[in-house]
Scaffold this motif. Sequence first.
Motif, PDB file in Angstrom:
ATOM      1  N   ALA A 127       0.829  -1.203   0.000  1.00 45.94           N
ATOM      2  CA  ALA A 127       0.000   0.000   0.000  1.00 45.94           C
ATOM      3  C   ALA A 127       0.865   1.255   0.000  1.00 45.94           C
ATOM      4  O   ALA A 127       0.570   2.228  -0.708  1.00 45.94           O
ATOM      5  N   ALA A 128       1.940   1.253   0.781  1.00 49.39           N
ATOM      6  CA  ALA A 128       2.812   2.425   0.845  1.00 49.39           C
ATOM      7  C   ALA A 128       3.464   2.695  -0.511  1.00 49.39           C
ATOM      8  O   ALA A 128       3.577   3.855  -0.938  1.00 49.39           O
ATOM      9  N   LEU A 129       3.883   1.656  -1.204  1.00 48.79           N
ATOM     10  CA  LEU A 129       4.523   1.838  -2.507  1.00 48.79           C
ATOM     11  C   LEU A 129       3.534   2.348  -3.546  1.00 48.79           C
ATOM     12  O   LEU A 129       3.857   3.224  -4.361  1.00 48.79           O
ATOM     13  N   ILE A 130       2.312   1.811  -3.523  1.00 47.72           N
ATOM     14  CA  ILE A 130       1.289   2.288  -4.455  1.00 47.72           C
ATOM     15  C   ILE A 130       0.951   3.747  -4.167  1.00 47.72           C
ATOM     16  O   ILE A 130       0.845   4.572  -5.086  1.00 47.72           O
ATOM     17  N   GLY A 131       0.790   4.075  -2.883  1.00 49.56           N
ATOM     18  CA  GLY A 131       0.502   5.460  -2.522  1.00 49.56           C
ATOM     19  C   GLY A 131       1.619   6.399  -2.919  1.00 49.56           C
ATOM     20  O   GLY A 131       1.381   7.512  -3.408  1.00 49.56           O
ATOM     21  N   LEU A 132       2.863   5.975  -2.746  1.00 46.64           N
ATOM     22  CA  LEU A 132       4.012   6.805  -3.113  1.00 46.64           C
ATOM     23  C   LEU A 132       4.057   7.033  -4.612  1.00 46.64           C
ATOM     24  O   LEU A 132       4.326   8.156  -5.079  1.00 46.64           O
ATOM     25  N   LEU A 133       3.795   5.996  -5.401  1.00 44.68           N
ATOM     26  CA  LEU A 133       3.766   6.142  -6.859  1.00 44.68           C
ATOM     27  C   LEU A 133       2.694   7.138  -7.276  1.00 44.68           C
ATOM     28  O   LEU A 133       2.953   8.075  -8.057  1.00 44.68           O
ATOM     29  N   ALA A 134       1.470   6.955  -6.756  1.00 50.47           N
ATOM     30  CA  ALA A 134       0.361   7.837  -7.141  1.00 50.47           C
ATOM     31  C   ALA A 134       0.648   9.279  -6.737  1.00 50.47           C
ATOM     32  O   ALA A 134       0.469  10.210  -7.536  1.00 50.47           O
ATOM     33  N   LEU A 135       1.102   9.494  -5.512  1.00 59.18           N
ATOM     34  CA  LEU A 135       1.345  10.858  -5.039  1.00 59.18           C
ATOM     35  C   LEU A 135       2.473  11.523  -5.823  1.00 59.18           C
ATOM     36  O   LEU A 135       2.400  12.727  -6.126  1.00 59.18           O
ATOM     37  N   SER A 136       3.511  10.764  -6.161  1.00 58.10           N
ATOM     38  CA  SER A 136       4.621  11.332  -6.933  1.00 58.10           C
ATOM     39  C   SER A 136       4.148  11.815  -8.299  1.00 58.10           C
ATOM     40  O   SER A 136       4.504  12.918  -8.736  1.00 58.10           O
ATOM     41  N   LEU A 137       3.355  11.008  -8.979  1.00 62.71           N
ATOM     42  CA  LEU A 137       2.847  11.416 -10.296  1.00 62.71           C
ATOM     43  C   LEU A 137       1.893  12.598 -10.170  1.00 62.71           C
ATOM     44  O   LEU A 137       1.895  13.504 -11.013  1.00 62.71           O
ATOM     45  N   ASN A 138       1.084  12.599  -9.118  1.00 62.85           N
ATOM     46  CA  ASN A 138       0.102  13.680  -8.942  1.00 62.85           C
ATOM     47  C   ASN A 138       0.763  15.016  -8.615  1.00 62.85           C
ATOM     48  O   ASN A 138       0.258  16.070  -9.002  1.00 62.85           O
ATOM     49  N   ALA A 180       4.054  15.875  -9.355  1.00 65.09           N
ATOM     50  CA  ALA A 180       5.179  16.241 -10.219  1.00 65.09           C
ATOM     51  C   ALA A 180       4.886  17.507 -11.026  1.00 65.09           C
ATOM     52  O   ALA A 180       3.920  17.567 -11.781  1.00 65.09           O
ATOM     53  N   GLY A 181       5.700  18.519 -10.838  1.00 65.66           N
ATOM     54  CA  GLY A 181       5.588  19.751 -11.615  1.00 65.66           C
ATOM     55  C   GLY A 181       4.505  20.704 -11.186  1.00 65.66           C
ATOM     56  O   GLY A 181       4.338  21.763 -11.800  1.00 65.66           O
ATOM     57  N   ASN A 182       3.750  20.379 -10.127  1.00 61.45           N
ATOM     58  CA  ASN A 182       2.617  21.228  -9.749  1.00 61.45           C
ATOM     59  C   ASN A 182       3.038  22.640  -9.342  1.00 61.45           C
ATOM     60  O   ASN A 182       2.292  23.591  -9.541  1.00 61.45           O
ATOM     61  N   GLY A 183       4.215  22.771  -8.753  1.00 63.09           N
ATOM     62  CA  GLY A 183       4.661  24.088  -8.337  1.00 63.09           C
ATOM     63  C   GLY A 183       5.303  24.896  -9.445  1.00 63.09           C
ATOM     64  O   GLY A 183       5.534  26.106  -9.290  1.00 63.09           O
TER      65      GLY A 183
END
Length: 637
Positions: free
Chosen positions: A30-41, A43-46
């Motif tokens: 679960a932690a790895l899936i959450g980390l993948l999703a959050l990283s993609l979400n 990325a570049g937002n700032g």
Amino acid sequence: MDAPDPTTDTAMTGADPAEAAGRRLPWREAALIGLLALSLNLAGNGRASLWDRDEPRYAGCTREMRQSGDLINPTFNAEPRYHKPVLIYWLMLAGTALGGDNPFGARLVSSVAGMGVCLMTWALGRRLFGPKEGRWAALALATAPIMVAESKLATTDATLLVWFVGAQWAIWELSQKPSRLATAAFWSCMALSVLTKGPVGPALIVAASGLTWWFGGPTLGYRRLLAPLWPDASGLDEGLRFREAIARGGIAGLFSSAITAVELTARVAGRWLASNWGVLLFLAIALPWYVAIGIASEGAFFSVAWGYHVIKRATESIETHGGFPGYYVALTIPLLYPWSALLPAGIAGLWRRRKASMAAAFVLGWIVGPLLLLEVARTKIIHYYLPAYPACALVVGWLVVALSRSEVNLRRWTLGGTSLGLLAGLGVALTVGSLAGAVAFPGGLRWSCLAFSAVVGVGTFYAVERLRGGSAERAASALVGSWAAALLIFGAAFLPSVEPYRLPQKVAAALDEVEREEGAVPVLASFKPPGIVYSIGHPVPELLGRAGADLMARREGPLVSALLPVEVEALRQHPRLEVEERGTIRGFNIERFKNEELTLAVIRPKPGSISPDGGPAPSVARGRRVEGRGAEPTLVE
């Protein structure tokens, strides 16, 4: 030809004893899936500014709510904004408190919500089908372009999806056994969805539930939620006492009858309240703000948010957002790619098993119910079908595991050839299109397109070959890896590289510079995307015709605006105004999807000229216009 049937109870429920350890210790996964999703979400937002039109409005409302301290009545550009309920602004207040009053902070809520949806899909997939199915479903959703895109936008859709998936999960749990926790979760999610986007969440739940019932799916969960809504007087003895009092007659009988009726009503009402504590929880969460905004807006909120943005959108095609029959099916193919390519085979497989598997019927109802409801609505926008995409991911997760267990070529499945054709064909189209972008676009855009093309092309080719060879999980791993890389490139490199070419940001920077250096008041004319207001950081008035420009210049002093050539000429013809051109601003207008050219102009009263009425100018464009109620006059009259 169909594959050898892998759908024994083990394949459908994931009850393989060899996977028991995966059920007991899932948190690392679960932690790895959450980390993948959050990283993609994230990325570049700032590094990418807010995209017009909706993002700046939500972020601007949040900023004005913080500045005013009014947590009830949302405003944008100092005007009421009754587009959506208030919860998204409260959540974005928290997001901007953590991430800063900037695009990164404004988008933080959606990014975390998108991660939450992926984790909920992972957990629900484990409950419906099994650990492996849940894992692949979550990975597919985390790397789906539409899911990442909505999780990178400062809007309501990713947040609404959390509440919708939570409600569906609660319904499934209630279909297995009674649960006060699941009941509380369902009614809480419904209340929060109503505070996020009005009645949309409940309407989609009803649509999904109806098709689940039609397909033979689990209905016990719905009955456990709905049965308490009916008053129940069984087992009470007041009925007998009531009849005896009437039989006695006289004043004593009438008095006794009245007392008995009140007592019966109180006991039935008490029993109803005790059994419907979930409905009371819903009202306790959702009702206070709706009462408060109804009073504060004198009912205007409901006429705009529900009358215009719900009823009118459902019955009319507004803001040019129409669509053709099959609109959402057609758009799901590119928006959910590469996983959409596997849906024909996956849906066909689950359809054949819907009578033997409640989970299959539940997921199919989740996909088809919202689709039918949204197809009937006249206004169509691509993200409206987002609540069904977690169910689509569950179909993909089930198919990957079923293929892996059967060890057969995807072509042997019903519609398997169609799925392979979609995967290969769209992969080639994306690869070639990205290469074309690498040739046509300048600078950093070129290298982003080249890298995107490479990872998509290699990943698609490998996945197609693995599927042809019967190695479904290797194919899925290739798609997860390649699309994670592609979406990371898109968010972290491509979108920030677009910034130098975006017109609203150029206009905002130019207006802000003249305001700081010369004290000229920024004003909006025909070109007025909300991003300008957000970037400048305070409300910006609008010019209401040439007479309005004259009055405002006399009241406020010099004005600065970005004008179309025809507007510059119209102002020059005004006898009491002088227009000083400060240069040309060129850039890409995303709303019109074309390059445009504007003139930066400072507007002043001519020396010695006198206003015709000699009186003060009225307040302009502040606290006056309610969204969705008509257009304002322009400078060209």
